[in-house]
Scaffold this motif. Sequence first.
Motif, PDB file in Angstrom:
ATOM      1  N   UNK A 175      -8.734  35.624  18.467  1.00  0.00           N
ATOM      2  CA  UNK A 175     -10.212  35.036  18.321  1.00  0.00           C
ATOM      3  C   UNK A 175      -9.983  33.898  19.419  1.00  0.00           C
ATOM      4  N   UNK A 176     -10.863  33.970  20.391  1.00  0.00           N
ATOM      5  CA  UNK A 176     -11.080  33.083  21.551  1.00  0.00           C
ATOM      6  C   UNK A 176     -11.542  31.630  21.021  1.00  0.00           C
ATOM      7  N   UNK A 177     -10.951  30.504  21.196  1.00  0.00           N
ATOM      8  CA  UNK A 177     -11.253  29.205  20.612  1.00  0.00           C
ATOM      9  C   UNK A 177     -11.459  28.827  19.259  1.00  0.00           C
ATOM     10  N   UNK A 178     -10.429  29.581  18.414  1.00  0.00           N
ATOM     11  CA  UNK A 178     -10.587  29.454  17.183  1.00  0.00           C
ATOM     12  C   UNK A 178     -10.472  28.076  16.744  1.00  0.00           C
ATOM     13  N   UNK A 179     -10.811  27.428  15.644  1.00  0.00           N
ATOM     14  CA  UNK A 179     -10.622  26.261  14.991  1.00  0.00           C
ATOM     15  C   UNK A 179      -9.744  26.367  13.637  1.00  0.00           C
TER      16      UNK A 179
ATOM     17  N   UNK B 215       5.152  19.957  16.945  1.00  0.00           N
ATOM     18  CA  UNK B 215       4.735  19.990  18.672  1.00  0.00           C
ATOM     19  C   UNK B 215       4.538  18.548  18.843  1.00  0.00           C
ATOM     20  N   UNK B 216       5.065  17.906  19.871  1.00  0.00           N
ATOM     21  CA  UNK B 216       4.924  16.559  20.201  1.00  0.00           C
ATOM     22  C   UNK B 216       3.321  16.372  20.719  1.00  0.00           C
ATOM     23  N   UNK B 217       2.930  17.557  21.326  1.00  0.00           N
ATOM     24  CA  UNK B 217       1.673  17.576  22.132  1.00  0.00           C
ATOM     25  C   UNK B 217       0.760  18.212  21.090  1.00  0.00           C
ATOM     26  N   UNK B 218      -0.504  17.589  20.696  1.00  0.00           N
ATOM     27  CA  UNK B 218      -1.590  18.264  19.831  1.00  0.00           C
ATOM     28  C   UNK B 218      -1.748  19.406  20.203  1.00  0.00           C
ATOM     29  N   UNK B 219      -2.183  20.301  19.383  1.00  0.00           N
ATOM     30  CA  UNK B 219      -2.745  21.492  19.460  1.00  0.00           C
ATOM     31  C   UNK B 219      -4.135  21.475  19.643  1.00  0.00           C
ATOM     32  N   UNK B 220      -4.568  21.572  20.921  1.00  0.00           N
ATOM     33  CA  UNK B 220      -6.036  21.324  21.253  1.00  0.00           C
ATOM     34  C   UNK B 220      -6.608  22.804  21.839  1.00  0.00           C
ATOM     35  N   UNK B 221      -8.019  22.902  21.138  1.00  0.00           N
ATOM     36  CA  UNK B 221      -8.567  24.157  21.691  1.00  0.00           C
ATOM     37  C   UNK B 221      -8.675  24.143  22.907  1.00  0.00           C
ATOM     38  N   UNK B 222      -8.382  25.379  23.795  1.00  0.00           N
ATOM     39  CA  UNK B 222      -8.327  25.217  25.212  1.00  0.00           C
ATOM     40  C   UNK B 222      -9.785  24.891  25.678  1.00  0.00           C
ATOM     41  N   UNK B 223     -10.803  25.408  25.162  1.00  0.00           N
ATOM     42  CA  UNK B 223     -12.098  25.089  25.851  1.00  0.00           C
ATOM     43  C   UNK B 223     -12.866  23.953  25.219  1.00  0.00           C
ATOM     44  N   UNK B 224     -13.088  22.852  25.958  1.00  0.00           N
ATOM     45  CA  UNK B 224     -13.581  21.679  25.696  1.00  0.00           C
ATOM     46  C   UNK B 224     -14.751  21.690  25.042  1.00  0.00           C
ATOM     47  N   UNK B 225     -15.593  22.684  25.371  1.00  0.00           N
ATOM     48  CA  UNK B 225     -16.873  22.775  24.516  1.00  0.00           C
ATOM     49  C   UNK B 225     -16.833  23.035  22.864  1.00  0.00           C
ATOM     50  N   UNK B 226     -15.440  23.842  22.836  1.00  0.00           N
ATOM     51  CA  UNK B 226     -15.184  24.228  21.249  1.00  0.00           C
ATOM     52  C   UNK B 226     -14.661  23.007  20.689  1.00  0.00           C
ATOM     53  N   UNK B 227     -13.921  22.150  21.125  1.00  0.00           N
ATOM     54  CA  UNK B 227     -13.401  20.996  20.705  1.00  0.00           C
ATOM     55  C   UNK B 227     -14.661  20.120  20.349  1.00  0.00           C
ATOM     56  N   UNK B 228     -15.606  20.081  21.048  1.00  0.00           N
ATOM     57  CA  UNK B 228     -16.776  19.155  20.728  1.00  0.00           C
ATOM     58  C   UNK B 228     -17.490  19.864  19.605  1.00  0.00           C
ATOM     59  N   UNK B 229     -17.684  21.234  19.678  1.00  0.00           N
ATOM     60  CA  UNK B 229     -18.467  22.019  18.564  1.00  0.00           C
ATOM     61  C   UNK B 229     -17.718  21.706  17.237  1.00  0.00           C
TER      62      UNK B 229
END
Lengths: 304, 195
Positions: free
Chosen positions: A36-40, B162-176
């Motif tokens: 799933x792309x961009x799953x949270x 993981x020392x680096x956070x696991x961030x959703x690749x798309x910024x828009x999704x992080x904001x969502x």
Amino acid sequence: MKIAYYPGCSAKGSSLDYELSTQAVLKALGIQTVEIADWNCCGSTPAHAVATDLSTALCTRNLALAARQGADLIATSCPSCLSNHKHAHVRMQDPDFRTRVNELLDEPAPEQMPEMTSVMQLIAQQCDSDQIKSRVTKSLTGIKIAPYYGCLMSRPAELMQFGDPENPTLMESLLASCGADDILDFPLKTECCGASAGIPHRPLTARNSGRILQLAVNMGADCIAVCCPLCQMNLDLRQKQAGKAEGTKFNIPVLYFTQLMGIAFGCDADSLGLNKLCVSADRITDKIHALSTAAKEAAQGGKA
Amino acid sequence: MNETIDLIRSKDPTFQQEVEAESGQNISNCYQCGNCTAGCPAALDYDMMPNQVMRGIQLGLRDKVLSSQAIYMCLSCSTCSLRCPNSIDIAGVMETLRHMARRTNKVGVKRVEKFWLSFLDTVRTFGRSYEIGTMALYMLRSLRFWTDVDLAPQALMKQKLGLKPHVIPSKESVEAVGRIFKRYQERAKREGVRP
Ligand code: SF4
Ligand code: SF4
């Protein structure tokens, strides 16, 4: 059928080995999934402990993404992610609750959203025992395995649909298809390991995990087979803490069932993340190798 | 004698109705067999056993039940629900009680809540949870700097953390995802409850 895949956060960190071995096994069996792309994050225990609507909103975003991606089914390895998404799916059927969750989302959830299932059930659904057997190059024959599911995979029973909630047997079936013939009838297979209490309340987790490890050792297990990232961490990374709680020192490998299947399929150690295990699985892989080589030689000798 | 008087004074007849409405469970059905407690993997650490919690609800002991540590120590493993001869979903009741307690600012075991909130902070910020971040925030919140330091060398060596956070690749999704939390917190504020 289009199958979406939900890795869950631990797949990217503490259970990278589960993720690697899951992908290796799915590939070997020819089961195709699309992440799933961009799953949270599903919010895990903290979200549902704090508020049902928050937990459901986080999960619903994922279900909606999969729906828009055209998926018929979603598979995940992690029982906690699975439980949360399954709960969300059911709870969204209540109109009042749905309204409250939709208020938290950017756009209302689609009417139809795909169901989530475990990777274990997906494998069993897509491949029969013969198909699995046909992939085996190194049989698990002769390895004494304690199967351990943890508390979430099979409970609540109506929701998880995983067979007998106190005596699930699917993992045993899959391992048996890989040649395992010495799987223990493990009485603590669905006892809780102490779950996420490991951080805020370590003694509880150490005690519960200690009991599970002790019984596996007493029953003479070569290894424990697991299917939950949190259980694996509590039994493997926290094995020393658990040993202290039991007044002993444990040294028993704790492998994901997908790692055992991958070994049987002849996948190399790196592709299964075996080097990530805290208690080395070398003696298991060596034993499997020795036994299967001996068996092959015997078979050849028999033919000659 | 005193005990009896206390019980009567603190009895709150609406408590059971509220718990039943929110959890969808019929608490009256509990006849105190103790099965839930017998199978509970966390009961050794509880101040009130699961069957006592059930009895407490029947007796209307709102304060005692909602201030208990048990409802924060529960692991949500559902063993109790599975083994209850009256099919009461005790795990669901425990969760309902936790929600009710938090809404009224009753936090029986503060460090457990601190752990939850630290975890959720990483999800709110990155869209995905992140082990080191959770630990760091938890240590700050609880001032428990020694938490699991014995595990750190092995965990780091195996790259389990993981020392680096696991961030959703798309910024828009992080904001969502951030917006889900924001709306949730705003609503809690409007409704006057602890988010
Ligand atoms: S769900 Fe909670 S109360 Fe019930 S058995 Fe598990 S830990 Fe105990
Ligand atoms: S198992 Fe059910 S009936 Fe028995 S004490 Fe617990 S809640 Fe009551």
